[in-house]
Each structure stands twice: as structure tokens, then as C-alpha cells.
Design an enzyme around this catalytic site. Structure first.
Site, PDB file in Angstrom:
ATOM      1  N   ASP A  90       1.169  -1.224   0.028  1.00  0.00           N
ATOM      2  CA  ASP A  90       0.028   0.039  -0.044  1.00  0.00           C
ATOM      3  C   ASP A  90       0.912   1.141   0.127  1.00  0.00           C
ATOM      4  O   ASP A  90       2.003   1.465   0.303  1.00  0.00           O
ATOM      5  CB  ASP A  90      -0.881   0.017   1.016  1.00  0.00           C
ATOM      6  CG  ASP A  90      -2.151  -0.797   1.130  1.00  0.00           C
ATOM      7  OD1 ASP A  90      -2.137  -1.800   0.213  1.00  0.00           O
ATOM      8  OD2 ASP A  90      -2.832  -0.749   2.235  1.00  0.00           O
ATOM      9  N   HIS A 135       3.748  -2.255   3.284  1.00  0.00           N
ATOM     10  CA  HIS A 135       3.761  -0.956   2.690  1.00  0.00           C
ATOM     11  C   HIS A 135       5.121  -0.800   1.701  1.00  0.00           C
ATOM     12  O   HIS A 135       6.157  -0.938   2.588  1.00  0.00           O
ATOM     13  CB  HIS A 135       3.778   0.072   3.783  1.00  0.00           C
ATOM     14  CG  HIS A 135       1.852  -0.010   4.396  1.00  0.00           C
ATOM     15  ND1 HIS A 135       2.012  -1.004   5.505  1.00  0.00           N
ATOM     16  CD2 HIS A 135       1.170   0.647   4.163  1.00  0.00           C
ATOM     17  CE1 HIS A 135       0.811  -0.771   5.949  1.00  0.00           C
ATOM     18  NE2 HIS A 135       0.406   0.012   5.162  1.00  0.00           N
TER      19      HIS A 135
END
Length: 244
Positions: free
Chosen positions: A57, A203
Site C-alpha cells: 500500500d 507498505h
């Protein structure tokens, strides 16, 4: 007609906004991993039994994302990157390179905000805008949506459906956004929660988390992938994980 008392009007005035708010934010309960895995396996990204989906993400990030691409090349693994529209249009070259290397892009929203106030018009516009930007930059239409912070609201779920996207959260994460995250802690957290058919959240950027925390996720990748392979699991993007 029965007259309505002042007290009844006041009660309705309180309950109506409360009901709207509950309808808006109620689906956010799926953020809880136990609730999601047991009651909403499709939303948790439960897929092929002998496969693990690897997802990232908050990119694209010109500093960190290329290092993840290099690491994934070295491991022979492809992944799904949930991108933010505002970063996508600022760094189109990183997005194109991600796709060129065999990964897929998905929609994380236009900005990384918390949706406390209902706004169907805003949600519809921003999700569609990001999906359009992905298509324009890469020539490929995205298939998946994940809301920032994993906070799913009724409006965002509907907006994603309207844009032709399926909402996918995760079943295992490394808490790699925290300031005390290390490669060892991230790998241990992921592997303790991970099962065949699961979806991993990491991430590839620290724009919306602790500065430099992406180093922990990057360093954990070899251990995570090796652990999956030792368990007889393949690792890849959502497009290979969710057969439908």
C-alpha cells in the site's frame, strides 16, 4: 392523524443522524482481522489454498518503490501494489515501471484520508479518478480496491463497485508502519498469521507512516517468501490468487 410531541421530534432528530452515521461507518468493523477472516473471507482476500497474495500500500514512491521492485525481481515474485492517485500522477514513471516488471496496480484511493463523514459523491469521484489514472498510465484497468487504513464504509464499498472494483483487505500484516518495526518483527508477525489462501499487507512507502519504516518491510521480504515456499505455498499478485 396522531400529533407528534416535541419530545418525539427531538428524539427523531437525534436518532436519524446516528442511524446515517452507523450505516456509513458500520462496515468498518471488518477492519478487525478476526471478524473479517471468519465472517467475510472474500473481503479478507481468501483465495487459492496453496497460494499467498503479496500486496503493498501507499505508493508509488520514487525513493522506496524501486527498491521493492528490485527485491521482488531477486526473489522471483510478483505482487499487487495499491496506489494512491495523488502519488500516481506525480510519479508516473514509477507506476509504469512497476507494471513493466510484471506487477499489477490496484486502487487505494486518491488521498490517504479517514472517511469519518459520509460523502458518496466524493468517494465515487476519487475512486473512479484513481482507477482512470491507472488505466491511462498503464493501459490496464485495475481490478481491486483497498480503502486507506482498511476503513471500509458503505459509500466506499458502493463507489468501488460502481468503478468495477472488488474490495480486498488482508488476512496477515506485519505492522511495518510503526516506528519500532524491524525486518525480524515484520516477518514474525506476517508468518504467525499467514495461512495458505491468505493475503499479506505491507507498505512500499512511508509517506503515511513512521519515517523510514519501509526498510523493515523491505528487509522482511526474503524471510516471508522463503517461509511460504518452505510451507509449499506459491506467492504472487491478487490476479493469480482470486480465481474469479
Amino acid at each position: 392523524m396522531t400529533p407528534v410531541s416535541g419530545r418525539s421530534w427531538r428524539t427523531a432528530a437525534v436518532l436519524l443522524p446516528a442511524g446515517v452515521a452507523a450505516a456509513h461507518i458500520g462496515p468498518a468493523a471488518t477492519w478487525l482481522p478476526g471478524v473479517r477472516r471468519r465472517l467475510f473471507p472474500a473481503l479478507a482476500g481468501t483465495g487459492r489454498r496453496r497460494h499467498v497474495a503479496l500486496t503493498f500500500d501507499d505508493g508509488p514512491d520514487p525513493e522506496s518503490t524501486p527498491l521493492f521492485l528490485d527485491a521482488l525481481d531477486g526473489l522471483g515474485v510478483r505482487a499487487t501494489f495499491f496506489v494512491l492517485g495523488e502519488h500516481l500522477v506525480r510519479h508516473p514513471g514509477v507506476a509504469r515501471e512497476t507494471v513493466r516488471r510484471g506487477h499489477e496496480l490496484a486502487v487505494h484511493g486518491w488521498t490517504h484520508d479517514r472517511p469519518w463523514r459520509p460523502s458518496l459523491t466524493r468517494d465515487t469521484g476519487e475512486i473512479a479518478r484513481t482507477a482512470h489514472a491507472v488505466h491511462e498510465l498503464t493501459g490496464r484497468r485495475p481490478c481491486w480496491y483497498r480503502p486507506p487504513y482498511g476503513i471500509l464504509t458503505t459509500g466506499r464499498w458502493w463507489a468501488a463497485r460502481h468503478a468495477g472494483l472488488r474490495t480486498v483487505l488482508w488476512s496477515a500484516w506485519g505492522r511495518d508502519w510503526t516506528p519500532d518495526a524491524t525486518p525480524a518483527s515484520v516477518a514474525a508477525r506476517v508468518t504467525s498469521d499467514l495461512r495458505g489462501g491468505g493475503t499479506v499487507l505491507l507498505h512500499d512507502s512511508d509517506r503515511h507512516s513512521a519515517p523510514g519504516c519501509w526498510h523493515a518491510a523491505l528487509g522482511a521480504l526474503p524471510t516471508i517468501v522463503e517461509s511460504c515456499r518452505e510451507a509449499g505455498l506459491t506467492v504472487g499478485p491478487l490476479r493469480d490468487h482470486l480465481a474469479d
